[in-house]
Design a protein around this motif. Structure first.
Motif, PDB file in Angstrom:
ATOM      1  N   LEU A   1     -30.332  -9.701 -37.640  1.00  0.00           N
ATOM      2  CA  LEU A   1     -30.875  -9.318 -36.341  1.00  0.00           C
ATOM      3  C   LEU A   1     -31.233 -10.562 -35.542  1.00  0.00           C
ATOM      4  CD1 LEU A   1     -32.374  -7.345 -34.339  1.00  0.00           C
ATOM      5  CD2 LEU A   1     -34.374  -7.664 -35.798  1.00  0.00           C
ATOM      6  N   VAL A   2     -30.911 -10.558 -34.254  1.00  0.00           N
ATOM      7  CA  VAL A   2     -31.351 -11.595 -33.329  1.00  0.00           C
ATOM      8  C   VAL A   2     -32.164 -10.895 -32.261  1.00  0.00           C
ATOM      9  CG1 VAL A   2     -30.649 -13.331 -31.654  1.00  0.00           C
ATOM     10  CG2 VAL A   2     -29.332 -13.031 -33.764  1.00  0.00           C
TER      11      VAL A   2
ATOM     12  N   ARG B   1     -25.931 -10.942 -35.624  1.00  0.00           N
ATOM     13  CA  ARG B   1     -25.043 -12.018 -36.052  1.00  0.00           C
ATOM     14  C   ARG B   1     -24.258 -11.518 -37.261  1.00  0.00           C
ATOM     15  NH1 ARG B   1     -24.746 -17.278 -35.415  1.00  0.00           N
ATOM     16  NH2 ARG B   1     -26.841 -17.539 -34.561  1.00  0.00           N
ATOM     17  N   ALA B   2     -22.938 -11.701 -37.207  1.00  0.00           N
ATOM     18  CA  ALA B   2     -22.064 -11.400 -38.334  1.00  0.00           C
ATOM     19  C   ALA B   2     -21.171 -12.618 -38.516  1.00  0.00           C
ATOM     20  CB  ALA B   2     -21.242 -10.147 -38.079  1.00  0.00           C
ATOM     21  N   GLY B   3     -21.457 -13.416 -39.519  1.00  0.00           N
ATOM     22  CA  GLY B   3     -20.705 -14.655 -39.716  1.00  0.00           C
ATOM     23  C   GLY B   3     -20.934 -15.607 -38.564  1.00  0.00           C
ATOM     24  N   ASP B   4     -19.848 -16.076 -37.968  1.00  0.00           N
ATOM     25  CA  ASP B   4     -19.936 -17.034 -36.865  1.00  0.00           C
ATOM     26  C   ASP B   4     -20.020 -16.368 -35.496  1.00  0.00           C
ATOM     27  OD1 ASP B   4     -19.793 -19.047 -38.707  1.00  0.00           O
ATOM     28  OD2 ASP B   4     -17.745 -19.663 -38.199  1.00  0.00           O
TER      29      ASP B   4
ATOM     30  N   VAL C   1     -27.599 -21.291 -28.418  1.00  0.00           N
ATOM     31  CA  VAL C   1     -26.339 -21.521 -27.715  1.00  0.00           C
ATOM     32  C   VAL C   1     -26.499 -21.152 -26.254  1.00  0.00           C
ATOM     33  CG1 VAL C   1     -24.924 -21.142 -29.783  1.00  0.00           C
ATOM     34  CG2 VAL C   1     -25.378 -19.234 -28.242  1.00  0.00           C
ATOM     35  N   GLY C   2     -25.533 -21.541 -25.464  1.00  0.00           N
ATOM     36  CA  GLY C   2     -25.551 -21.222 -24.041  1.00  0.00           C
ATOM     37  C   GLY C   2     -24.397 -20.315 -23.675  1.00  0.00           C
ATOM     38  N   PRO C   3     -24.281 -19.997 -22.394  1.00  0.00           N
ATOM     39  CA  PRO C   3     -23.216 -19.116 -21.920  1.00  0.00           C
ATOM     40  C   PRO C   3     -21.808 -19.615 -22.229  1.00  0.00           C
ATOM     41  CG  PRO C   3     -24.885 -19.386 -20.226  1.00  0.00           C
ATOM     42  CD  PRO C   3     -25.210 -20.358 -21.320  1.00  0.00           C
ATOM     43  N   GLU C   4     -21.659 -20.922 -22.469  1.00  0.00           N
ATOM     44  CA  GLU C   4     -20.336 -21.447 -22.803  1.00  0.00           C
ATOM     45  C   GLU C   4     -19.822 -20.908 -24.135  1.00  0.00           C
ATOM     46  OE1 GLU C   4     -23.327 -23.958 -24.780  1.00  0.00           O
ATOM     47  OE2 GLU C   4     -23.144 -23.267 -22.723  1.00  0.00           O
TER      48      GLU C   4
ATOM     49  N   PRO D   1     -21.668 -20.238 -34.522  1.00  0.00           N
ATOM     50  CA  PRO D   1     -21.835 -20.524 -35.944  1.00  0.00           C
ATOM     51  C   PRO D   1     -23.274 -20.919 -36.254  1.00  0.00           C
ATOM     52  CG  PRO D   1     -19.950 -21.720 -35.031  1.00  0.00           C
ATOM     53  CD  PRO D   1     -20.696 -21.109 -33.885  1.00  0.00           C
ATOM     54  N   PRO D   2     -23.821 -20.410 -37.353  1.00  0.00           N
ATOM     55  CA  PRO D   2     -25.174 -20.809 -37.724  1.00  0.00           C
ATOM     56  C   PRO D   2     -25.228 -22.321 -37.948  1.00  0.00           C
ATOM     57  CG  PRO D   2     -24.399 -18.999 -39.109  1.00  0.00           C
ATOM     58  CD  PRO D   2     -23.235 -19.472 -38.294  1.00  0.00           C
TER      59      PRO D   2
END
Length: 132
Positions: free
Chosen positions: A4-5, A24-27, A67-70, A128-129
């Motif tokens: 969960l995020v 989140r699921a993997g990357d 992370v950002g929108p990119e 990716p984490p």
């Protein structure tokens, strides 16, 4: 594996709906659909304001993951009036997304959750984490 995020700013929404703002699921990070309601739950009339509100929620979730929108790799936009609203939606997306732009599918629908909602975004992010 799924994680969960949930940014603190969306805690009330999670409590009210029970759904995760993102998983989140993997990357990859899969965001729950974001409509244009304001922080107080009201729905503005204008499409630009609805877009800005929805994208603010998206950025909050991305920020919580570092992370950002990119990092957006795919988005689907659901429109109640695609012909009337497309240009405004496109302009608002381009204001936060950078080249190369993600894959985008735009779909017209009969209605969205929330009275007066005109736009909803579904977003997939490559995030990716961080390595320990």
């Amino acid at each position: 594996m799924r994680d969960l995020v949930s940014p603190d700013s969306l805690r009330e929404a999670v409590a009210a709906t029970g759904f995760s703002p993102a998983v989140r699921a993997g990357d990859f990070l899969f965001l729950t659909g974001a409509t244009g309601s304001a922080p107080d739950g009201s729905m503005p009339d204008g499409i630009s304001e609805q877009c800005q509100n929805a994208l603010r929620k998206v950025v909050e979730i991305l920020t919580a993951t570092g992370v950002g929108p990119e990092a957006v790799v795919e988005l689907t936009s659901y429109h109640t009036d695609i012909d009337a609203d497309f240009e405004a939606v496109d302009a608002n997306l381009r204001a936060i997304l950078k080249e190369p732009l993600p894959a985008w599918t735009a779909v017209e629908v009969a209605g969205l959750r929330g009275p007066g909602a005109r736009i909803e975004f579904r977003i997939v992010v490559h995030a990716p984490p961080e390595s320990p």
